[in-house]
Design an enzyme around this catalytic site. Structure first.
Site: not given
Length: 191
Positions: A16-18
């Site tokens: 998932a981000c980042p």
């Protein structure tokens, strides 16, 4: 369709981000100018994130192909003269934003995370415009408002703040580290 050719493959599935951007940046540093990187990701927000990161750093975003749940992003490494990573110059901390929210001032909190992220946890009255939709939805914002941009960690909000400023918004501030460490009031679909 003809198989896309890439010099380097990065498996960012399940991240998932980042993290897709962090890993992309790291591997891009090892590549030669002109080489193409294929980033395989399952995070739906990675398309907007990688495109915006490439624009910000001078690398070329070539496009994304979807194969079931996997997004295959293609980026071309720019030469040294082309790459200059910019950061939005106006920044506040989570605590500074929390203080602003308690004052009687009129500010706009713009949440650029994906709709699902926003739904489960957001600052009360925040406006939700995911980064990937910002270009087409800027007209929903007032260019003269004081806009505080938030995301999960400060990366997407940095890109959004730059994009808003480039489009004539005059009072834009990036909030770091963002919702991953927000301790102020929140609202969600569950409460």
């Amino acid at each position: 369709m003809e198989q896309m050719k890439a010099n380097v493959l990065l498996d960012a599935k399940g991240l998932a981000c980042p993290m897709p951007i962090v890993k992309t940046k790291k591997i891009m540093n090892t590549m030669e100018a002109g080489q193409v990187l294929e980033v395989q990701a399952t995070d739906k927000g990675s398309k907007a994130d990688l495109k915006a990161w490439a624009e910000r750093t001078g690398h070329q975003y070539l496009g994304t192909l979807e194969e079931g749940p996997v997004l295959k992003h293609y980026l071309r490494k720019a030469s040294g003269e082309e790459t200059i990573e910019r950061k939005h110059p106006h920044v506040v901390t989570n605590a500074e934003l929390a203080n602003k929210l308690t004052e009687a001032t009129s500010i706009v909190v713009l949440d650029v995370r994906e709709a699902a992220e926003y739904a489960f946890n957001h600052i009360p009255n925040a406006v939700s415009i995911p980064l990937g939709e910002l270009e087409n939805r800027m007209h929903e914002l007032n260019k003269n408002d004081e806009i505080f941009v938030v995301c999960r960690t400060g990366n997407r909000s940095d890109l959004a703040a730059q994009k808003l400023t480039e489009n004539g918004f005059t009072h834009v501030v990036n909030v770091i580290p963002g919702m991953s460490q927000w301790s102020g009031k929140t609202t969600s679909v569950t409460n």
